[in-house]
Enzyme design. Structure first.
Site, PDB file in Angstrom:
ATOM      1  N   ASP A  11      79.740  32.802  72.170  1.00  0.00           N
ATOM      2  CA  ASP A  11      78.417  32.616  71.573  1.00  0.00           C
ATOM      3  C   ASP A  11      78.552  32.810  70.060  1.00  0.00           C
ATOM      4  OD1 ASP A  11      75.802  32.801  70.687  1.00  0.00           O
ATOM      5  OD2 ASP A  11      75.227  34.456  72.018  1.00  0.00           O
ATOM      6  N   LYS A  35      69.874  30.450  63.140  1.00  0.00           N
ATOM      7  CA  LYS A  35      70.445  31.462  62.249  1.00  0.00           C
ATOM      8  C   LYS A  35      71.174  30.776  61.096  1.00  0.00           C
ATOM      9  CE  LYS A  35      69.211  34.344  65.593  1.00  0.00           C
ATOM     10  NZ  LYS A  35      69.875  34.376  66.867  1.00  0.00           N
ATOM     11  N   TRP A  39      73.207  41.048  72.494  1.00  0.00           N
ATOM     12  CA  TRP A  39      73.291  39.644  72.918  1.00  0.00           C
ATOM     13  C   TRP A  39      74.318  39.461  74.010  1.00  0.00           C
ATOM     14  CZ3 TRP A  39      69.223  37.022  72.477  1.00  0.00           C
ATOM     15  CH2 TRP A  39      68.398  37.147  71.366  1.00  0.00           C
TER      16      TRP A  39
HETATM   17  C1  LIG Z   1      69.567  34.676  68.327  1.00  0.00           C
HETATM   18  C2  LIG Z   1      70.703  34.797  69.257  1.00  0.00           C
HETATM   19  C3  LIG Z   1      70.645  34.339  70.588  1.00  0.00           C
HETATM   20  C4  LIG Z   1      69.383  33.777  71.197  1.00  0.00           C
HETATM   21  O1  LIG Z   1      69.103  32.548  70.720  1.00  0.00           O
HETATM   22  P1  LIG Z   1      67.846  31.680  71.235  1.00  0.00           P
HETATM   23  O2  LIG Z   1      68.120  30.362  70.611  1.00  0.00           O
HETATM   24  O3  LIG Z   1      66.614  32.357  70.744  1.00  0.00           O
HETATM   25  O4  LIG Z   1      67.891  31.643  72.723  1.00  0.00           O
HETATM   26  C5  LIG Z   1      71.778  34.444  71.368  1.00  0.00           C
HETATM   27  N1  LIG Z   1      72.909  34.971  70.884  1.00  0.00           N
HETATM   28  C6  LIG Z   1      73.010  35.434  69.621  1.00  0.00           C
HETATM   29  C7  LIG Z   1      74.300  36.006  69.139  1.00  0.00           C
HETATM   30  C8  LIG Z   1      71.910  35.356  68.773  1.00  0.00           C
HETATM   31  O5  LIG Z   1      71.998  35.808  67.504  1.00  0.00           O
END
Ligand SMILES: *Cc1c(COP(=O)(O)O)cnc(C)c1O
Length: 362
Positions: free
Chosen positions: A173, A197, A103
């Protein structure tokens, strides 16, 4: 009683049963209005209340200091990968990205197309088994910001301690670990998380940022890609993902009802200990894919001695009612995602299944 799977999906992922049941009860007739929340204006007082409540509960649970705003945006965390450099990376500056896995890498790739970047720290030499320590992060004098990925959903690693980088903005993030434990928001200038998540369904992305970061976006950026647009309109510039925000508001209430983030962290610690103990106590039958100091409370990655045995494990686990244990296609092996809404009982059942599998195959 509703029969529920042992859901270890990585995302979209488990939601609390209480939340699903409340949403079900309110689905057709939202609190006596004779319509669902999806069938009314996003400018109605009912929806405005949902939006306000979700924002204020987010602030309350995370202890967000004064001077920060909470936004609900669309386009997933992946759109933030682009919006962040578009809004914050100027000519003559470089954005530092700490590489911890897939990511972080995606975030960096997106920024590279927009401005100058550098790798401010990396766990690559360890095969991403380890998160770089705070003193291994390079802050260049012309850094626009430093970007970190709090929890690497695919590798199964998580920051145990966040770096202190002085006056350069720290952006993180938190898509896969927001609200899993208390966080000192004042260490950050900007946090973001896709909801699917740990917060609710897909469709909404939470941004928590200092007010100063949400003003005066660069001229020439499209309206929807400017943070100032969304900050000025309380995230109601255009039609928001109403149902997703509504479910997020129920999830936040559920966390508050459990006792907030300290209680959540204790529960997550107890849940994951069951599974990490099954790995560590297996005498090498199961192998953890992350060093103990960087292990995640949300995504547990582990391997078995051979492809054949892993295939057997996943097949038998599926037959026993466990869902989502196959590792991400980029890394293979196994992964159990133990987000907030995954019950203790599911983790206990998995740990017992692992021990039983070892007895039969070890
Ligand atoms: C799932 C995830 C993303 C991507 O998320 P989307 O909403 O599908 O764009 C980005 N960063 C992390 C750490 C993730 O687990």
């Amino acid at each position: 009683m509703t029969k529920r799977a042992y859901n270890f999906n990585a995302g979209p992922a488990a939601l609390p049963l209480d939340v699903l049941q409340q949403a079900q009860a309110e689905f057709v007739d939202y609190r006596g209005i004779g319509m669902s929340i999806m069938e009314i204006s996003h400018r109605s007082k009912e929806y405005e209340q949902v939006n306000d409540e979700a924002q204020s509960l987010m602030k309350e649970l995370l202890g967000v200091p004064n001077g920060y705003e909470v936004l609900f945006l669309q386009g997933g965390a992946s759109t933030q990968f682009a919006m962040i450099p578009m809004n914050y990376l100027q000519q003559g500056q470089a954005a530092g990205y700490v590489l911890t896995g897939s990511w972080a890498d995606k975030a960096l790739k997106e920024a590279k197309g927009i401005g100058e970047t550098y790798v401010a720290g990396t766990g690559e030499a360890s095969g991403f088994r380890r998160i770089p320590a705070p003193n291994e992060i390079e802050v260049r004098p012309n850094a626009a910001y430093i970007h970190i990925t709090s929890n690497e959903t695919i590798a199964g690693s998580q920051y145990a301690e966040y770096p202190d980088i002085g006056s350069v903005p720290l952006i993180a993030d938190l898509s896969s670990d927001i609200l899993c434990r208390p966080v000192d928001v004042s260490k950050f200038d900007f946090l973001y998380a896709g909801a699917q998540k740990n917060l609710g369904p897909s469709g909404v992305t939470v941004v928590i940022a200092k007010e100063g970061m949400l003003k005066d976006s660069p001229k020439g950026l499209p309206t929807m890609l400017r943070y100032d647009t969304h900050a000025k309109s309380k995230s109601l510039y255009n039609t928001p993902p109403v149902y997703s925000v509504y479910i997020v508001s129920l999830v936040l209430k559920w966390i508050k009802g459990l006792g907030g983030l300290e209680a959540m962290e204790r529960l997550n610690h107890d849940k994951t200990k069951l599974i990490y103990d099954a790995i560590d106590g297996s005498g090498g039958f199961f192998e953890g894919l992350v060093d103990p100091g960087s292990r995640s409370l949300m995504n547990i990655t582990f391997a078995l001695g051979s492809d054949e045995l892993e295939k057997k494990f996943i097949q038998e686990a599926e037959a026993a009612g466990f869902v989502g244990l196959k590792g991400h296609r980029d890394v293979g092996h196994m992964r159990a995602s133990t987000y907030n809404a995954v019950p203790y009982e599911s983790c206990k059942a998995l740990a017992e299944f692992m021990q039983e599998f070892q007895r039969r195959n070890g």
